[in-house]
Enzyme design. Structure first.
Site, PDB file in Angstrom:
ATOM      1  N   ARG A  91      38.105  48.812   6.161  1.00  0.00           N
ATOM      2  CA  ARG A  91      36.895  48.274   5.932  1.00  0.00           C
ATOM      3  C   ARG A  91      35.883  47.879   7.283  1.00  0.00           C
ATOM      4  NH1 ARG A  91      41.934  44.922   3.363  1.00  0.00           N
ATOM      5  NH2 ARG A  91      40.885  44.852   1.459  1.00  0.00           N
ATOM      6  N   LYS A  95      43.551  41.451   5.816  1.00  0.00           N
ATOM      7  CA  LYS A  95      42.967  40.141   4.832  1.00  0.00           C
ATOM      8  C   LYS A  95      44.475  39.677   4.745  1.00  0.00           C
ATOM      9  CE  LYS A  95      39.007  41.240   2.111  1.00  0.00           C
ATOM     10  NZ  LYS A  95      38.504  41.330   0.855  1.00  0.00           N
ATOM     11  N   HIS A 144      30.645  49.715   2.799  1.00  0.00           N
ATOM     12  CA  HIS A 144      31.600  49.381   1.373  1.00  0.00           C
ATOM     13  C   HIS A 144      31.728  50.707   0.765  1.00  0.00           C
ATOM     14  CE1 HIS A 144      34.661  46.493  -0.103  1.00  0.00           C
ATOM     15  NE2 HIS A 144      33.961  46.721  -1.229  1.00  0.00           N
ATOM     16  N   ARG A 189      33.836  53.404   1.885  1.00  0.00           N
ATOM     17  CA  ARG A 189      35.153  53.722   1.415  1.00  0.00           C
ATOM     18  C   ARG A 189      35.640  53.515   0.130  1.00  0.00           C
ATOM     19  NH1 ARG A 189      39.491  49.119   2.090  1.00  0.00           N
ATOM     20  NH2 ARG A 189      39.535  47.943   0.309  1.00  0.00           N
ATOM     21  N   HIS A 231      44.532  46.416  -0.473  1.00  0.00           N
ATOM     22  CA  HIS A 231      44.330  45.550  -1.461  1.00  0.00           C
ATOM     23  C   HIS A 231      45.710  44.758  -1.645  1.00  0.00           C
ATOM     24  CE1 HIS A 231      41.215  48.176  -3.976  1.00  0.00           C
ATOM     25  NE2 HIS A 231      40.337  48.091  -2.819  1.00  0.00           N
ATOM     26  N   TYR A 235      38.633  52.180  -9.522  1.00  0.00           N
ATOM     27  CA  TYR A 235      38.218  54.238  -9.099  1.00  0.00           C
ATOM     28  C   TYR A 235      39.277  55.488 -10.330  1.00  0.00           C
ATOM     29  CZ  TYR A 235      37.487  51.876  -4.987  1.00  0.00           C
ATOM     30  OH  TYR A 235      36.669  51.007  -3.946  1.00  0.00           O
TER      31      TYR A 235
END
Length: 361
Positions: free
Chosen positions: A204, A228, A304, A307, A330, A339
Site C-alpha cells: 500500500r 492495517k 492503488h 497494487r 487483506h 482478482y
C-alpha cells in the site's frame, strides 16, 4: 519505521476528538489496540460529518461535543436514512463509501449499546437505531468490478514497459525540456525503485511511505511493514524490485545529501536553506506516479492501481488466493477474490514465484 507517521495521525486524532462528544473518545480508546491511528482518524472524520448533519437538521442546537447519548437513542430509522441520502446525493459519496461510513456508525452504536457500561452496569444506549439500518446493496458484481478495473491496470508486457519508461524513456520524451529532463535524471533511480517495489510486492501507499532502510531484508527479499490494525508483517518482493532498490540505495546518500540520522528509505530532493532531504510524502509519491502514468499514456494508473496490477499478475501466475490475501494484507478473503475475475492470459513470467522461499510456496 511507522512511528513517525503514526504519531502524526495520533496528533490529528487527538485534536479532532476535542470537537466530538466524550463517548466518541471513549470508543476510540477502546479500539486503539485493534486499529491503526489512520483508521481511527477516518472514523473520527466520519463521526464529525454525522454530528454536523444532526446540527444542520436542527436535531441539536448546541456544540457537537455536547450532543447527548439521549439524542442518539431517540433517532429514527427515517432520520438515519435521511443522513445516508445526504451522503449519497448531496456529498456525492459512492454507495461503497456510504456503506463504509454507515459501518463506522454501526460500530460506534454497537459499542454504546453492547460494550460500554455506566457505573451501575447499564448500557449507554438501550436502543440502537443503527442495528436496524441495512447497508446499500452494491449494484456491481465482483466480475463487473474486475472488468472495470481491468482497463485501468498494467497487464502483460506493460509491467516492464512502464518500469523502463520511468527508468529511461520519460527522459528521452522530454529531452528538449531541460528542467523536466534534469529533474528526471536526478530522481529516476528512486522513482524506478518505488514503482518496481509496488509492482513487485503489492504494498500500500502508506506502507511504502513508512519504510525505513532497516526494514528491508536483502537476504530474504522482504520488507517489514505495519499493516492495517497495527499488525507487523514481512512482505516478499521480486528480485527485479531488489535490483532497483539496490541501485537506488547506491546513490541515495550522496545525491540526496541524506543525514545519517535519516533512515527513511525513500527521500525527497534536498530542500530548505540547509539543503537537507526528508521522508518522501504520500502525496509526492502519488504525484510522481500520476506524472509518469499520464506521459505513458495510461492516466488512470495510480499507486492503488499498481497494487491491483501486482495482485492480478500474482494470481494469474501462482493462483493461490490465501497466499495473495496474506501478501496484500487483506482482512477479508472476499476482497482478494476480485482478482480471480480479471482475465489476464498473456503473461510470460511470474512476479515472484522463483524468489519465494519453499516454505512460503
Amino acid at each position: 519505521m511507522a512511528n513517525e507517521a503514526q504519531q502524526k495521525y495520533y496528533i490529528k486524532l487527538q485534536s479532532l476528538l476535542k470537537e466530538l462528544p466524550w463517548y466518541v473518545e471513549e470508543y476510540i480508546d477502546h479500539k486503539k489496540r485493534k486499529l491503526s491511528a489512520a483508521s481511527l482518524l477516518n472514523y473520527a472524520h466520519d463521526y464529525k460529518i454525522f454530528f454536523n448533519w444532526l446540527l444542520t437538521e436542527s436535531l441539536h442546537t448546541d456544540e457537537i461535543k455536547n450532543i447527548p447519548l439521549e439524542l442518539l437513542e431517540s433517532l429514527t430509522i427515517k432520520q438515519v436514512e435521511g443522513f445516508l441520502n445526504f451522503l449519497q446525493y448531496q456529498l456525492n459519496n459512492k454507495e461503497i463509501t456510504v456503506n463504509r461510513k454507515l459501518s463506522a456508525l454501526k460500530s460506534l452504536f454497537n459499542y454504546l449499546q453492547n460494550i460500554a457500561e455506566t457505573n451501575d452496569l447499564q448500557p449507554y444506549l438501550q436502543r440502537n437505531v443503527m442495528a436496524k439500518v441495512e447497508f446499500n446493496e452494491l449494484k456491481d458484481s465482483m466480475e463487473t468490478i474486475a472488468n472495470k478495473m481491468e482497463g485501468k491496470i498494467l497487464l502483460g508486457d506493460e509491467y516492464e514497459s512502464f518500469r523502463l519508461f520511468i527508468a529511461n524513456d520519460y527522459g528521452q520524451l522530454n529531452k528538449d525540456n531541460k528542467k523536466l529532463l534534469n529533474f528526471h535524471i536526478f530522481n529516476r533511480e528512486r522513482d524506478t525503485a518505488i514503482v518496481s517495489l509496488i509492482l513487485g510486492s503489492g504494498l500500500r501507499l502508506s506502507e511504502v511511505v513508512n519504510l525505513d532502510i532497516d526494514d528491508i531484508d536483502f537476504t530474504k527479499s522482504s520488507a517489514r511493514v505495519v499493516r492495517k490494525g497495527n499488525k507487523e508483517q514481512y512482505v516478499y518482493f521480486s528480485s527485479l524490485a531488489m535490483d532497483d532498490l539496490q541501485e537506488y540505495l547506491s546513490i541515495r546518500a550522496n545525491r540526496y545529501k541524506v543525514e545519517k540520522t535519516n533512515k527513511s528509505l525513500f527521500v525527497s530532493a534536498p530542500m530548505g536553506p540547509k539543503g537537507t532531504s526528508r521522508r518522501l510524502s504520500a502525496r509526492a509519491i502519488e504525484k510522481l506516479i500520476e506524472k509518469y502514468a499520464t506521459a505513458f499514456g495510461k492516466p488512470s494508473l495510480s499507486v492503488h492501481k499498481l497494487r491491483h496490477s501486482f495482485a492480478t499478475r500474482y494470481h494469474t501466475e501462482i493462483n493461490d488466493v490465501p497466499k495473495l490475501r496474506r501478501q496484500l494484507g487483506h482482512s477479508s478473503i472476499q476482497t482478494t477474490m476480485i482478482y480471480t475475475h480479471i482475465r489476464n492470459d498473456d503473461l510470460k513470467s511470474a512476479v515472484d514465484k522463483m524468489d519465494m522461499p519453499k516454505d512460503e510456496e
